[in-house]
Design a protein around this motif. Structure first.
Motif, PDB file in Angstrom:
ATOM      1  N   ILE A 132       0.842  -1.197   0.000  1.00  0.00           N
ATOM      2  CA  ILE A 132       0.000   0.000   0.000  1.00  0.00           C
ATOM      3  C   ILE A 132       0.881   1.252   0.000  1.00  0.00           C
ATOM      4  CG2 ILE A 132      -1.586   1.385   1.411  1.00  0.00           C
ATOM      5  CD1 ILE A 132      -2.919  -1.229   2.261  1.00  0.00           C
ATOM      6  N   GLY A 133       1.962   1.226   0.808  1.00  0.00           N
ATOM      7  CA  GLY A 133       2.877   2.360   0.852  1.00  0.00           C
ATOM      8  C   GLY A 133       3.540   2.608  -0.491  1.00  0.00           C
ATOM      9  N   ILE A 134       3.975   1.527  -1.151  1.00  0.00           N
ATOM     10  CA  ILE A 134       4.606   1.647  -2.469  1.00  0.00           C
ATOM     11  C   ILE A 134       3.608   2.165  -3.498  1.00  0.00           C
ATOM     12  CG2 ILE A 134       5.662   0.351  -4.367  1.00  0.00           C
ATOM     13  CD1 ILE A 134       6.826  -1.551  -2.259  1.00  0.00           C
ATOM     14  N   PHE A 135       2.388   1.626  -3.455  1.00  0.00           N
ATOM     15  CA  PHE A 135       1.354   2.050  -4.401  1.00  0.00           C
ATOM     16  C   PHE A 135       0.992   3.523  -4.199  1.00  0.00           C
ATOM     17  CE2 PHE A 135      -3.175   2.681  -5.388  1.00  0.00           C
ATOM     18  CZ  PHE A 135      -3.183   2.338  -6.733  1.00  0.00           C
ATOM     19  N   ALA A 136       0.900   3.958  -2.931  1.00  0.00           N
ATOM     20  CA  ALA A 136       0.570   5.359  -2.644  1.00  0.00           C
ATOM     21  C   ALA A 136       1.660   6.283  -3.187  1.00  0.00           C
ATOM     22  CB  ALA A 136       0.401   5.554  -1.139  1.00  0.00           C
ATOM     23  N   CYS A 137       2.920   5.885  -2.999  1.00  0.00           N
ATOM     24  CA  CYS A 137       4.034   6.691  -3.508  1.00  0.00           C
ATOM     25  C   CYS A 137       4.007   6.765  -5.030  1.00  0.00           C
ATOM     26  CB  CYS A 137       5.364   6.096  -3.028  1.00  0.00           C
ATOM     27  SG  CYS A 137       5.670   6.295  -1.259  1.00  0.00           S
ATOM     28  N   LYS A 138       3.758   5.637  -5.661  1.00  0.00           N
ATOM     29  CA  LYS A 138       3.686   5.594  -7.119  1.00  0.00           C
ATOM     30  C   LYS A 138       2.561   6.483  -7.628  1.00  0.00           C
ATOM     31  CE  LYS A 138       4.260   3.923 -11.342  1.00  0.00           C
ATOM     32  NZ  LYS A 138       5.409   4.326 -12.192  1.00  0.00           N
ATOM     33  N   THR A 139       1.428   6.467  -6.939  1.00  0.00           N
ATOM     34  CA  THR A 139       0.276   7.275  -7.339  1.00  0.00           C
ATOM     35  C   THR A 139       0.600   8.765  -7.254  1.00  0.00           C
ATOM     36  OG1 THR A 139      -1.269   5.564  -6.572  1.00  0.00           O
ATOM     37  CG2 THR A 139      -2.143   7.790  -6.884  1.00  0.00           C
ATOM     38  N   VAL A 140       1.195   9.179  -6.126  1.00  0.00           N
ATOM     39  CA  VAL A 140       1.556  10.588  -5.950  1.00  0.00           C
ATOM     40  C   VAL A 140       2.575  11.010  -6.994  1.00  0.00           C
ATOM     41  CG1 VAL A 140       2.645  12.258  -4.402  1.00  0.00           C
ATOM     42  CG2 VAL A 140       1.040  10.580  -3.485  1.00  0.00           C
ATOM     43  N   TYR A 141       3.546  10.151  -7.267  1.00  0.00           N
ATOM     44  CA  TYR A 141       4.589  10.459  -8.249  1.00  0.00           C
ATOM     45  C   TYR A 141       3.997  10.647  -9.643  1.00  0.00           C
ATOM     46  CZ  TYR A 141       8.917  10.102 -10.937  1.00  0.00           C
ATOM     47  OH  TYR A 141       9.958  10.354 -11.792  1.00  0.00           O
ATOM     48  N   GLU A 142       3.020   9.819 -10.003  1.00  0.00           N
ATOM     49  CA  GLU A 142       2.398   9.909 -11.331  1.00  0.00           C
ATOM     50  C   GLU A 142       1.451  11.094 -11.437  1.00  0.00           C
ATOM     51  OE1 GLU A 142       3.212   8.217 -13.911  1.00  0.00           O
ATOM     52  OE2 GLU A 142       4.567   6.838 -12.887  1.00  0.00           O
ATOM     53  N   LEU A 143       0.809  11.469 -10.331  1.00  0.00           N
ATOM     54  CA  LEU A 143      -0.128  12.593 -10.354  1.00  0.00           C
ATOM     55  C   LEU A 143       0.591  13.939 -10.295  1.00  0.00           C
ATOM     56  CD1 LEU A 143      -2.988  11.369  -7.969  1.00  0.00           C
ATOM     57  CD2 LEU A 143      -3.055  11.540 -10.461  1.00  0.00           C
ATOM     58  N   SER A 144       1.798  13.946  -9.731  1.00  0.00           N
ATOM     59  CA  SER A 144       2.536  15.197  -9.555  1.00  0.00           C
ATOM     60  C   SER A 144       2.729  15.981 -10.853  1.00  0.00           C
ATOM     61  CB  SER A 144       3.898  14.913  -8.907  1.00  0.00           C
ATOM     62  OG  SER A 144       4.675  16.081  -8.835  1.00  0.00           O
ATOM     63  N   PRO A 145       3.190  15.362 -11.950  1.00  0.00           N
ATOM     64  CA  PRO A 145       3.376  16.149 -13.183  1.00  0.00           C
ATOM     65  C   PRO A 145       2.075  16.705 -13.744  1.00  0.00           C
ATOM     66  CG  PRO A 145       3.696  13.800 -13.602  1.00  0.00           C
ATOM     67  CD  PRO A 145       3.658  13.972 -12.119  1.00  0.00           C
ATOM     68  N   ILE A 146       0.967  16.012 -13.516  1.00  0.00           N
ATOM     69  CA  ILE A 146      -0.330  16.483 -14.021  1.00  0.00           C
ATOM     70  C   ILE A 146      -0.734  17.768 -13.313  1.00  0.00           C
ATOM     71  CG2 ILE A 146      -2.779  15.925 -14.253  1.00  0.00           C
ATOM     72  CD1 ILE A 146      -1.987  12.972 -14.391  1.00  0.00           C
ATOM     73  N   PHE A 147      -0.701  17.738 -11.966  1.00  0.00           N
ATOM     74  CA  PHE A 147      -1.099  18.917 -11.201  1.00  0.00           C
ATOM     75  C   PHE A 147      -0.044  20.019 -11.284  1.00  0.00           C
ATOM     76  CE2 PHE A 147      -3.796  15.687  -9.244  1.00  0.00           C
ATOM     77  CZ  PHE A 147      -5.000  16.373  -9.104  1.00  0.00           C
ATOM     78  N   SER A 148       1.220  19.639 -11.308  1.00  0.00           N
ATOM     79  CA  SER A 148       2.288  20.641 -11.343  1.00  0.00           C
ATOM     80  C   SER A 148       2.268  21.448 -12.633  1.00  0.00           C
ATOM     81  CB  SER A 148       3.648  19.949 -11.175  1.00  0.00           C
ATOM     82  OG  SER A 148       3.728  19.295  -9.933  1.00  0.00           O
ATOM     83  N   SER A 149       2.033  20.783 -13.753  1.00  0.00           N
ATOM     84  CA  SER A 149       1.990  21.487 -15.037  1.00  0.00           C
ATOM     85  C   SER A 149       0.789  22.419 -15.132  1.00  0.00           C
ATOM     86  CB  SER A 149       1.957  20.481 -16.189  1.00  0.00           C
ATOM     87  OG  SER A 149       0.836  19.616 -16.080  1.00  0.00           O
ATOM     88  N   LEU A 150      -0.274  22.105 -14.363  1.00  0.00           N
ATOM     89  CA  LEU A 150      -1.468  22.941 -14.377  1.00  0.00           C
ATOM     90  C   LEU A 150      -1.347  24.165 -13.468  1.00  0.00           C
ATOM     91  CD1 LEU A 150      -4.352  20.271 -14.293  1.00  0.00           C
ATOM     92  CD2 LEU A 150      -3.742  21.768 -16.202  1.00  0.00           C
ATOM     93  N   TYR A 151      -0.715  23.982 -12.316  1.00  0.00           N
ATOM     94  CA  TYR A 151      -0.699  25.044 -11.304  1.00  0.00           C
ATOM     95  C   TYR A 151       0.648  25.743 -11.139  1.00  0.00           C
ATOM     96  CZ  TYR A 151      -5.214  23.052 -10.014  1.00  0.00           C
ATOM     97  OH  TYR A 151      -6.514  22.597 -10.038  1.00  0.00           O
ATOM     98  N   PHE A 152       1.710  25.195 -11.729  1.00  0.00           N
ATOM     99  CA  PHE A 152       3.028  25.820 -11.600  1.00  0.00           C
ATOM    100  C   PHE A 152       3.639  25.994 -12.999  1.00  0.00           C
ATOM    101  CE2 PHE A 152       2.242  23.392  -7.729  1.00  0.00           C
ATOM    102  CZ  PHE A 152       2.441  24.353  -6.750  1.00  0.00           C
ATOM    103  N   LYS A 153       3.695  27.229 -13.454  1.00  0.00           N
ATOM    104  CA  LYS A 153       4.191  27.517 -14.801  1.00  0.00           C
ATOM    105  C   LYS A 153       5.655  27.116 -14.970  1.00  0.00           C
ATOM    106  CE  LYS A 153       1.015  31.405 -15.512  1.00  0.00           C
ATOM    107  NZ  LYS A 153       0.900  32.867 -15.781  1.00  0.00           N
ATOM    108  N   SER A 154       6.429  27.198 -13.884  1.00  0.00           N
ATOM    109  CA  SER A 154       7.863  26.908 -13.979  1.00  0.00           C
ATOM    110  C   SER A 154       8.148  25.426 -14.185  1.00  0.00           C
ATOM    111  CB  SER A 154       8.569  27.376 -12.698  1.00  0.00           C
ATOM    112  OG  SER A 154       7.990  26.761 -11.555  1.00  0.00           O
ATOM    113  N   TYR A 155       7.170  24.560 -13.903  1.00  0.00           N
ATOM    114  CA  TYR A 155       7.408  23.113 -13.999  1.00  0.00           C
ATOM    115  C   TYR A 155       7.753  22.695 -15.429  1.00  0.00           C
ATOM    116  CZ  TYR A 155       6.589  18.065 -13.840  1.00  0.00           C
ATOM    117  OH  TYR A 155       6.729  16.698 -13.957  1.00  0.00           O
TER     118      TYR A 155
END
Length: 275
Positions: free
Chosen positions: A39-62
């Motif tokens: 569960i811990g590994i899956f949660a980390c993988k999920t956050v890692y995969e979602l990060s570029p999606i949200f970061s590109s939307l809310y942070f122009k510098s990404y």
């Protein structure tokens, strides 16, 4: 409005339900501990995969960052997620739950554990497996040898406490030090976003200094004092557990002091430039 006693009763009720659910699962399937790691590994993988999606939307510098910097950005999102999780869990078990209360009738504090505390440790172990794997795979882009040593010690200590049910009190005390991670990561984000000269960057530096002082210096002093005070209970663990309690915090505290000195010099330099 709920009173503090009412809130505590609600939390204890949820804890009892979680304990009952996990106990039933543990009774039916002894691999429940390994499920928590997954569960811990899956949660980390999920956050890692979602990060570029949200970061590109809310942070122009990404989007303007290099591929290597984007990987580190997403990795730090993962570590921030774990830091928030494990800090809340650790504070709960140490200061709110009665699992490690000074009740002589509950036996040595070094031998106390519960299904819920072991499960929560397993999730954290899953993070250290994930992050250590990334550090080694991209070495040294995500951190040098000191990060490898830190994660290896945390992984070994957490895994032992999770599987053996020993020294969990000390494991959670050490894990509280992860409270420094969000501010450390925020500093990197501010730098990556070109905000190194901003007021937020300076305030962040002060916060890092204070949180590090409390979570990674003073808390470790308390941990050593507690181990000395209850050494008769520490000796009741297996030899490997005693060694881990004596060795892991010492090595980590030395690393924390070295990093703290660097943080102090960096903050002093930044404030001098600001002045």
């Amino acid at each position: 409005m709920f009173s503090s006693e009412g809130i505590k009763m609600v939390i204890e009720s949820y804890q009892s339900q979680a304990e009952l659910l996990l106990n039933n699962y543990a009774f039916a399937d002894s691999s429940f501990i390994f499920t928590s790691v997954i569960i811990g590994i899956f949660a980390c993988k999920t956050v890692y995969e979602l990060s570029p999606i949200f970061s590109s939307l809310y942070f122009k510098s990404y989007s303007s960052l290099s591929r290597t910097k984007q990987i580190e950005w997403n990795n730090r999102a993962m570590s921030t997620f774990h830091a928030v999780y494990v800090t809340i869990v650790s504070l709960y078990f140490i200061f709110w739950s009665d699992l490690y209360s000074h009740d002589v009738f509950r036996g040595p504090i070094t031998l106390r554990s519960s299904t819920l505390s072991s499960f929560a440790l397993g999730v954290s172990v899953g993070y250290f497996v994930s992050d250590l794997s990334m550090i080694i795979w991209f070495y040294p882009a995500l951190g040098g040898i000191e990060y490898v040593i830190h994660h290896l010690l945390s992984l070994v200590g957490g895994t032992y406490s999770m599987l053996m049910g020993e020294a969990q009190f000390y494991a959670y005390n050490v894990l509280i030090s992860e409270a420094t991670t969000p501010s450390i990561n925020l500093r990197w984000y501010l730098d990556a976003a070109g905000m190194k000269r901003s007021r937020a960057y300076i305030i962040n530096g002060v916060v890092i200094f204070l949180v590090w002082l409390v979570a990674r210096i003073l808390l470790f002093v308390y941990l050593f004092y507690h181990a000395y005070l209850y050494f008769d209970q520490v000796k009741q663990m297996h030899t490997s557990g005693v060694l881990l309690v004596l060795v892991v915090p010492v090595v980590l505290s030395v690393m924390n002091l070295i990093w703290f000195w660097k943080i102090f010099k960096g903050l002093k330099k930044t404030l001098a430039k600001r002045h």
